[in-house]
Design an enzyme around this catalytic site. Structure first.
Site, PDB file in Angstrom:
ATOM      1  CB  VAL A   1      -1.014  -0.010   1.176  1.00 18.50           C
ATOM      2  CG1 VAL A   1      -0.338   0.189   2.517  1.00 18.50           C
ATOM      3  CG2 VAL A   1      -2.092   1.029   0.980  1.00 18.50           C
ATOM      4  CG  ASP A   2       5.060   3.157   1.867  1.00 14.99           C
ATOM      5  OD1 ASP A   2       4.640   4.317   1.715  1.00 14.99           O
ATOM      6  OD2 ASP A   2       6.208   2.897   2.287  1.00 14.99           O
TER       7      ASP A   2
END
Length: 174
Positions: A33-34
């Site tokens: 997700v980063d």
């Protein structure tokens, strides 16, 4: 009156005031997700992260910082660093709880009315998904009850397993 919502979606497409990034301590982007947030948001997020790193040297596990959301449909990205799972003997639950509390505190300070959380630490950090989901839901519920803040909270799941876990937890308390 705050509400809790559940969505199976890509968090980078959610139109809320703030999305939460499951960041790493460097704040300079990574995988999961980063990486998706940094890619979708563009260079403005990384520029803000670099300023934070220059000022304070990154972000410790359990803490949170806020940046612009760049090209995302949100106004802000709240970056929090979840714990790496080490069998539960290294205060992982306390650190994960702190991620949610500190993210909500930053949201309140910045007058955020809606916030979206990913499933923090359940990817490459290997936190057990059932425990992580229970901590997320309980911590947010407790925080909302303690503060009486009016913030709508979205739990955004990328996979079916997390979606089912959150669905069960949120249905229990209706």
């Amino acid at each position: 009156m705050s509400k809790l919502f559940l969505q199976k979606a890509d968090i980078t497409k959610i139109a809320v005031d703030a999305i939460v990034n499951a960041a790493n301590t460097s704040l300079l982007g990574g995988g999961g997700v980063d990486g998706a947030i940094h890619r979708a948001g563009g260079p403005a997020i990384l520029d803000d992260c670099r300023k934070i790193v220059a000022r304070q040297g990154g972000c410790k596990t359990g803490e949170a910082v806020i940046t612009t959301a760049g090209n995302l449909p949100a106004k802000y990205v709240i970056h929090t660093v979840g714990p790496v799972w080490n069998g539960g003997e290294k205060n992982e639950a306390i650190k994960l709880t702190a991620c949610y509390r500190n993210s909500m505190n930053l949201a309140l300070e910045n007058k955020v009315k809606s916030i979206a959380f990913p499933n923090i630490s359940t990817g490459i950090y290997h936190y057990p998904k059932p425990s992580a989901a229970a901590i997320a839901v309980q911590t947010v519920r407790d925080w909302l009850a303690e503060t009486n803040a009016d913030i709508d909270v979205y739990f955004v799941c990328f996979d079916d397993e997390n979606y089912q876990l959150y669905s069960h937890l949120l249905d229990e308390k209706k």
